[in-house]
Design an enzyme around this catalytic site. Structure first.
Site, PDB file in Angstrom:
ATOM      1  N   THR A 101      11.186 -17.176 -67.641  1.00 38.56           N
ATOM      2  CA  THR A 101       9.815 -17.541 -66.375  1.00 38.56           C
ATOM      3  C   THR A 101       8.399 -17.751 -66.537  1.00 38.56           C
ATOM      4  O   THR A 101       7.568 -16.591 -67.488  1.00 38.56           O
ATOM      5  CB  THR A 101      10.464 -16.825 -65.066  1.00 38.56           C
ATOM      6  OG1 THR A 101      12.221 -16.813 -64.533  1.00 38.56           O
ATOM      7  CG2 THR A 101       9.789 -16.496 -64.114  1.00 38.56           C
ATOM      8  N   LYS A 176      11.099 -21.076 -59.210  1.00 39.13           N
ATOM      9  CA  LYS A 176      11.098 -19.179 -59.696  1.00 39.13           C
ATOM     10  C   LYS A 176      10.493 -18.099 -58.906  1.00 39.13           C
ATOM     11  O   LYS A 176      11.259 -17.179 -58.766  1.00 39.13           O
ATOM     12  CB  LYS A 176      11.019 -19.236 -60.998  1.00 39.13           C
ATOM     13  CG  LYS A 176      11.483 -17.611 -61.661  1.00 39.13           C
ATOM     14  CD  LYS A 176      12.938 -18.205 -61.166  1.00 39.13           C
ATOM     15  CE  LYS A 176      13.737 -16.502 -62.236  1.00 39.13           C
ATOM     16  NZ  LYS A 176      13.518 -15.758 -63.271  1.00 39.13           N
ATOM     17  N   LYS A 244       6.003  -9.060 -65.137  1.00 43.29           N
ATOM     18  CA  LYS A 244       5.556 -10.442 -65.723  1.00 43.29           C
ATOM     19  C   LYS A 244       5.665 -11.212 -64.903  1.00 43.29           C
ATOM     20  O   LYS A 244       4.732 -11.893 -64.521  1.00 43.29           O
ATOM     21  CB  LYS A 244       5.875 -10.383 -67.059  1.00 43.29           C
ATOM     22  CG  LYS A 244       5.210 -11.847 -67.728  1.00 43.29           C
ATOM     23  CD  LYS A 244       6.528 -12.753 -67.160  1.00 43.29           C
ATOM     24  CE  LYS A 244       7.279 -13.056 -67.609  1.00 43.29           C
ATOM     25  NZ  LYS A 244       8.147 -14.278 -67.543  1.00 43.29           N
TER      26      LYS A 244
END
Length: 292
Positions: A101, A176, A244
């Site tokens: 990701t 995502k 993150k």
């Protein structure tokens, strides 16, 4: 067609999810070579017949299909665009599939750099956690050229059950971000529901039997709430990596001039958990916020 006879598969990143994913490809009969910063993490794969390389550059020189599943966008950029990286040292006609990701803008940057060398790239982040990786039931969201997606689909089918082509380079990463935005607020709701049940004197396990199959049902409620109740905070997905992801999503939302209060709240709670030393716990450790 990419078959075991004409394909050498490389896999960079053999952590919680990458190890299982690489294992599926190895069991399917593909020649597999692996690289990880910590060789011990690849030990199980090496014992089962995978080969080892010492650098991404060496992998680029040997493999014609390379998957990456690493931690942060900075890792992705170094592995792909660094002097010893995959793009600079890769072979024309090879395929590079990043399942980390990462930032949509970085996916586009890699795509453009690879295109100049005749290398095919796809951004293909996943959802499903450690369970999805082990059972080869991941959701995979893919960005890049449609013909490249078609070519690599047989290998992706060995890793997941819900594989969707989303559009041009970066589209997989944008998708995502949608996934992580939905999970972020949902995790707050899951934790609050469990804590409420406990404070109301209910049996939380019985409560889950009622609410997981109703309108409140979600993957997190079915899979992570039981872990909370069993005090199992081992990482299927690290808090530090979720933070993150949420930061990337917040940055992208800002570029889109969009307010995301639910996401912002979730990140603030996870930031507090990280400060408490929980950054290497699984995302279900959000439950501890109400217990501290």
């Amino acid at each position: 067609m990419l078959t075991p006879e004409n394909t050498v598969v490389g896999f960079i990143g053999t952590g919680v999810m990458g190890k299982s994913m690489a294992g599926h490809l190895l069991r399917a009969g593909y020649q597999l070579i692996v690289y990880s910063r910590t060789k011990e993490k690849a030990g199980e794969l090496l014992e089962k017949g995978a080969g080892w390389v010492n650098t991404p550059r060496e992998m680029a020189e040997k493999a014609n299909v390379i998957f990456t599943m690493v931690g942060y966008p900075s890792d992705v950029e170094e592995i792909y665009l660094g002097e010893n990286g995959l793009v600079k040292n890769g072979k024309a006609g090879s395929f590079l599939i990043d399942m980390t990701t990462s930032a949509p803008s970085l996916a586009l940057k890699i795509f453009n750099a690879a295109k100049e060398k005749g290398i095919h790239t796809l951004d293909a982040p996943v959802s499903g956690g450690d369970v999805g990786a082990k059972e080869a039931k991941l959701s995979i969201m893919v960005g890049g050229k449609a013909e490249d997606f078609k070519a690599i689909s047989p290998l992706l089918n060995m890793l997941g059950t819900n594989i969707v082509y989303q559009g041009t380079a970066g589209a997989g990463q944008h998708t995502k971000m949608c996934n992580q935005i939905a999970i972020a607020s949902n995790m707050i709701g899951v934790c609050e529901a469990i804590i409420y049940a406990e404070k109301a004197g209910l049996n939380p396990e019985s409560v889950l039997k009622s609410i997981t199959t109703g309108a409140a049902g979600s993957w997190s409620l079915s899979n992570l709430a039981p872990r909370m109740l069993n005090s199992n905070f081992e990482p299927g997905f690290y808090i530090k990596h979720f933070i993150k992801d949420m930061k990337i999503a917040l940055d992208e939302a800002e570029h889109l001039e969009m307010k995301v209060p639910g996401l912002a709240l979730a990140k603030s709670l996870y930031d507090q958990l990280a400060e408490m030393g929980e950054e290497n716990s699984g995302t279900q450790a959000l439950y501890k916020y109400w217990k501290s």
